[in-house]
Design a protein around this motif. Structure first.
Motif, short mmCIF file in Angstrom:
data_model
loop_
_atom_site.label_atom_id
_atom_site.label_comp_id
_atom_site.label_asym_id
_atom_site.label_seq_id
_atom_site.Cartn_x
_atom_site.Cartn_y
_atom_site.Cartn_z
N MET A 36 35.32 39.68 71.46
CA MET A 36 33.97 39.77 70.93
C MET A 36 33.94 39.49 69.43
SD MET A 36 30.91 40.11 71.68
CE MET A 36 29.65 41.13 72.33
N GLY A 37 35.01 39.90 68.72
CA GLY A 37 35.07 39.67 67.28
C GLY A 37 34.96 38.21 66.90
N SER A 38 35.55 37.34 67.72
CA SER A 38 35.50 35.91 67.38
C SER A 38 34.08 35.37 67.52
CB SER A 38 36.47 35.12 68.25
OG SER A 38 36.11 35.19 69.61
N VAL A 39 33.28 35.94 68.41
CA VAL A 39 31.88 35.52 68.54
C VAL A 39 31.12 35.89 67.26
CG1 VAL A 39 29.72 35.89 69.81
CG2 VAL A 39 31.87 35.64 71.05
N PHE A 40 31.30 37.12 66.79
CA PHE A 40 30.65 37.54 65.55
C PHE A 40 31.11 36.68 64.37
CE2 PHE A 40 30.06 41.64 67.84
CZ PHE A 40 28.69 41.77 67.66
N LEU A 41 32.41 36.40 64.32
CA LEU A 41 32.93 35.55 63.24
C LEU A 41 32.30 34.16 63.28
CD1 LEU A 41 36.78 36.21 62.85
CD2 LEU A 41 35.00 36.50 61.14
N THR A 42 32.20 33.61 64.47
CA THR A 42 31.63 32.26 64.61
C THR A 42 30.17 32.24 64.20
OG1 THR A 42 33.18 31.75 66.39
CG2 THR A 42 31.18 30.40 66.25
N ILE A 43 29.40 33.20 64.68
CA ILE A 43 27.98 33.23 64.33
C ILE A 43 27.82 33.53 62.83
CG2 ILE A 43 25.75 34.35 64.76
CD1 ILE A 43 26.78 34.88 67.64
N GLY A 44 28.65 34.45 62.33
CA GLY A 44 28.61 34.74 60.89
C GLY A 44 28.95 33.51 60.06
N ALA A 45 29.92 32.73 60.54
CA ALA A 45 30.29 31.49 59.84
C ALA A 45 29.13 30.50 59.82
CB ALA A 45 31.52 30.87 60.49
N VAL A 46 28.38 30.43 60.89
CA VAL A 46 27.21 29.55 60.92
C VAL A 46 26.21 29.98 59.86
CG1 VAL A 46 25.20 28.84 62.31
CG2 VAL A 46 27.49 28.85 63.33
N PHE A 47 25.97 31.29 59.76
CA PHE A 47 25.04 31.78 58.74
C PHE A 47 25.59 31.55 57.32
CE2 PHE A 47 22.91 33.75 62.28
CZ PHE A 47 21.57 33.66 61.91
N ALA A 48 26.90 31.66 57.15
CA ALA A 48 27.50 31.38 55.85
C ALA A 48 27.32 29.90 55.47
CB ALA A 48 28.98 31.76 55.85
N VAL A 49 27.47 29.01 56.45
CA VAL A 49 27.23 27.59 56.19
C VAL A 49 25.78 27.35 55.81
CG1 VAL A 49 27.11 25.31 57.29
CG2 VAL A 49 29.15 26.71 57.57
N LEU A 50 24.86 27.97 56.56
CA LEU A 50 23.43 27.81 56.23
C LEU A 50 23.13 28.35 54.83
CD1 LEU A 50 21.83 28.81 59.66
CD2 LEU A 50 22.02 26.51 58.68
N ALA A 51 23.72 29.49 54.48
CA ALA A 51 23.54 30.04 53.13
C ALA A 51 24.10 29.08 52.08
CB ALA A 51 24.21 31.41 53.03
N GLY A 52 25.26 28.51 52.37
CA GLY A 52 25.86 27.54 51.46
C GLY A 52 24.98 26.32 51.28
#
Length: 136
Positions: free
Chosen positions: A1-17
């Protein structure tokens, strides 16, 4: 489950970037356009010229935060020995974006909308990446 949160969090980090690259563009490249400086509450060409060096500098801060977030996500995606560096770089960058949004709204509550625009994506990224890191 952690990898799902990391992946979705990474998408939001890219959008923030990407949002911060856009802000960089406004502040450092397109500042002399009246439609741009008016977005920042500047009311005259003369004031825009006075503020131009500060806007240029601030734009580059936004670019550096964006690069950190995007590079951090690239390290996350690479995984392996780069995972720790990716977590640290991503969280430092999006955490700094979030902190800057908080400073903005605290310093001038009338800028709450701008702070929300600047800080929502990083907030989501911080939460999801942190949960992902803790549950992997």
């Amino acid at each position: 489950m952690g990898s799902v949160f990391l992946t979705i969090g990474a998408v939001f980090a890219v959008l923030a970037g990407l949002l911060h690259v856009l802000i960089f563009s406004f502040e450092s490249i397109r500042w002399r356009q009246p439609a741009i400086w008016r977005r920042f509450g500047v009311t005259s060409q003369a004031d825009a010229e006075v503020l131009r060096p500060m806007a240029l500098n601030q734009g580059f801060y936004n670019l550096f935060l964006a690069v950190g977030a995007l590079l951090g996500v690239a390290f996350l995606a690479a995984g392996g020995s780069l995972l720790g560096a990716g977590l640290a770089m991503t969280l430092l960058s999006v955490g700094s974006m979030l902190a800057a949004a908080l400073v903005l709204v605290i310093s001038n509550p009338r800028l709450a909308r701008a702070a929300a625009t600047q800080g929502t994506l990083p907030l989501i990224a911080v939460l999801l990446v942190t949960v992902g890191a803790l549950t992997r």
